[in-house]
Design an enzyme around this catalytic site. Sequence first.
Site, mmCIF file in Angstrom:
data_model
loop_
_atom_site.group_PDB
_atom_site.id
_atom_site.type_symbol
_atom_site.label_atom_id
_atom_site.label_comp_id
_atom_site.label_asym_id
_atom_site.label_seq_id
_atom_site.Cartn_x
_atom_site.Cartn_y
_atom_site.Cartn_z
ATOM 1 N N HIS A 150 9.757 -20.511 28.203
ATOM 2 C CA HIS A 150 9.691 -22.103 28.062
ATOM 3 C C HIS A 150 8.203 -22.192 27.765
ATOM 4 C CE1 HIS A 150 10.019 -26.224 28.540
ATOM 5 N NE2 HIS A 150 8.985 -26.183 29.593
ATOM 6 N N ASP A 164 5.419 -24.766 27.155
ATOM 7 C CA ASP A 164 5.157 -26.462 27.284
ATOM 8 C C ASP A 164 4.036 -26.529 26.098
ATOM 9 O OD1 ASP A 164 6.497 -27.412 29.463
ATOM 10 O OD2 ASP A 164 5.471 -26.070 30.772
ATOM 11 N N ASP A 222 13.792 -28.357 30.721
ATOM 12 C CA ASP A 222 12.784 -28.503 31.608
ATOM 13 C C ASP A 222 12.492 -30.216 31.851
ATOM 14 O OD1 ASP A 222 10.656 -27.849 33.645
ATOM 15 O OD2 ASP A 222 9.009 -27.878 32.000
#
Length: 972
Positions: free
Chosen positions: A48, A50, A164
């Site tokens: 993941h 960001d 998320d």
Amino acid sequence: MRSLFLFVFLVLRVSSTPLHFDEPSCGYTSCPQADADSLNVHLIPHSHDDLGWLKTVDKYYFEDVQNVIGSVIGALKQNTNRTFIQVETAYFKRWWDKQSDSTKQDVLELLNSGQFEIINGGWSMNDEAAVNYQSTIDQYTLGLRFLEDTLGACARPRVGWQIDTFGHSREQASISAQLGFDSLFFMRLDYRDRQKRLNDKTADLLWKGSQSLDSSYIFTSVFYRDTYSFPSGFCFDIVCQDEPIIDDEESPDYNLERRVNEFAEYVRGQASGFPSNNILVPMGDDVRYQAAFTNYINIDRLIQGFERFPQTVDGKTIKVFYSTPSCYTKAVNEFANNNNYYLDVKTDDFLPYATDGYGYWSGFYTSRPSTKRFERQGNNFLQLSKQLAAVSNQPYENDITPLKEAMGIIQHHDAITGTEKQDVLKDYHRMLYDSLEKANKAIDPLLSTLISGIPDDSFQFETCLLSNISSCSASRSIRFTVAVYNPLSRVVSSPIDLPVSAQSWTILDPNGNQIDYQVEPTIIDFSYVTNVPTSPYTLSFIAEDLPPLGFKIYTFEQTAVKPSTLFYGNENTSFEIDEASGLLKSITMNGVTMEISQDLYYYKSGSYSGAYIFVPLVNEKYRVTANSVKITPISGSVYQGVIQEFASWAKQIIKVYNNDNSHIEVEWIVGPIDVRDETGEEVGKEVVSLFTTPLQTDGNFYTDSNGREMLKRTRNYRPTFDYTNEEPIAGNYHPVTSRIVLKDEEQGLELAILTDRSQGGTSLEDGQVEIMIQRACPHNDFKRSHRNVGDSINDQEYGQGVIIRGKHYLVLGPTTGDGERSLAAVQRDVAQRKLLAPWPFVTNQEVSSRLKNLQFSALKQPLSDNVQILTLEPWNDDVVLLRLEHIFEKGEDETLSQEVTVDLSDLFTTFTITELVETTLGGNILLDEHVRMEWPGADNVATVTDVDDFKVVLTPMQIRTFLAKIVVNRIL
């Protein structure tokens, strides 16, 4: 005709480098075969990444993400069983552009074999509570187009991966279905909802994203735990400290069988909560797989361990293997169809998200409201920029693409939400501001050429992005010219506000007629702003009857005589102020007079309240002022109203426009907020605007889902699980992207409050609406959010706490409406006019001799009130991307909620459409070639309606996307 167009559609896939690949075996054909008699454990290696949060976008990329992608590609080549999913296209494009031809060839081969799979595919993993649907669609379009043009069909995502985001909206589900996705995966939902779904085996479900679109069902899978990380003890990346798997029996540290048993116990626990013989186990975390070989070699050993030491659950052998979310979807789909198994159906949303009885993530609906407003302005300007480029028949990519990319980034779930660190916040603002300035320079010659008829002319138009602090250098001059552009597909009239340095003006419209205006002192003294020239006055006028996708030109010249006031009041729409308290007392609108009061309050909050979470210290509000509110009446030819001063840091102007009966405007300005109480102790203050009415609402109110369909909310209630009321205030807050509505069913009356940005809102008592407008929280909410940002949201600028300025729009009346439209139709009209507001371009250059076309429209006739051109942008040579949307839900309005036909054959003034092909919502897949999975009990098949003679039929809430080949009628 279609074969020619297919060439246009597919030609961009050709790479400039000599890449080649074998016949693709990607997609569902590449999936490992699930065993009907086993428990199939789908391991999902992922990272993941960001797009900003604790670090800026650049720092994340250069310090982490480039290492992840590069390391993964090498590790996948070593073992053809291994898989990996890539999500954020913004990062992938950045990495791809720097790679050698041989590395690109490796990537294509891994994509085509199904080992390396692109999922989600948007520019970012967008938030779902604070975003508007138009921006969500745009950021997906940007990412999907790059993937399609660069990597081909095997890079088409089939899965939404929203792991998320802080709760999940119904409109996101609808958009995902319309993009052609077969499934949607996430982890964050209310802790009670998760437990109930695991108990009932409904964590795999079907979600119906629209009440108006029958084809909006999408398979949805909720993660087993409130995390997307490796199971505890099984993270093997270089940053992890978990025990590696040692399969050498000669080693004193041999642990293979024990580690297999530990993982099997975890698997058994998860299997008990899901309906099929398949479970999905995420094997990743934030920027993991920087040392991909270490991760994969341990997972290889884990898989081999289950082969050496077979494990069972409920009599079934546990089969562990590398997989992808697509393959998991396929396996569950086969189970459902083979067993005629009907999954649970969800029709509402997963908001708000709560981690426990006191941990409601409803603060971010309002956090950092300046960012939320800036994003809306960015969307407004992006849409008109794309429209002007399309109707001008001019290339634009190099200058407007940065704005598309910046807007894609700011949709990220740690950007528009306001949950990032301070330096990251500033970087987002820098990125968006710079891209707006660059786009403005690109648009200036297009707009100037349309006005003057001179190719590549330049009027040096400004966009006045700082008008909220009364700064616009062009309008400080004694004479200037304003081009007001209308990005909507119908004729609109709109108030325009400009900062000026004088009180008396002569304003001429395109016909040379003088128009009424009014000048008032700015709402506060902006002299505290340093290094930016500000003006002491705000000039307001009404730009009337602006043509669709077009503009009108207005000239301004300072004069010595100020026009007298024409009249005060509006017989159709008005409000009354209580003289003793200084507060709003009543509203008259659409034939209804109702006692409505409005006041400013704040909650005190402590260490649990922060960027994500809203937790009042006590369950009560405090008035901003204990005294009466100071009022100053305003009367002019444009609007009438009153200035209310609640405190030195909280003011409002309530306005009624003389020629607009659709709404009453409340402009508020709050800050700087003192985050100390009377004892000097630091305490958060979360400011709310509270409206009180006599409406009998039975605990119900309504909020929009990302600016589209409305959802019914009921205080202290959730439709899918038993709600407990430990936090009676924050637990009832919901995201308000565009409007919140009260309805009195018995009287047939309703009140709507529309917003100019995302905010949190609720109705804590019948007849009341409460909207949070600003938050100053000096503490971090890590104790409950478990996301250690390290910064508070007590933002500072110009040496003091930030000052926030915004607007609410009130609509009141009978549900049946104003005699012509339902009140819901009035609300949608106002919401659209505020989302895509007419945009003033201002220049102080001497241009009078070059003013040739004083007004212009790109449409030969306006579209009907229920249709909007959602997107019009150049796509490639002689092709534009065109989206048409029906803006009404089923049953909202007797007339406007009906099916409508749009004739595109002779609609545009500067070009004619000659060929038309329909695609999925993202513009990347031909609609008649795309087939979605079918599920028992769900209609997932989108209806493909032929377009005869360029006539497009739209049903309520439908968006249809086309690639249109054009010939130019008018060369500019």
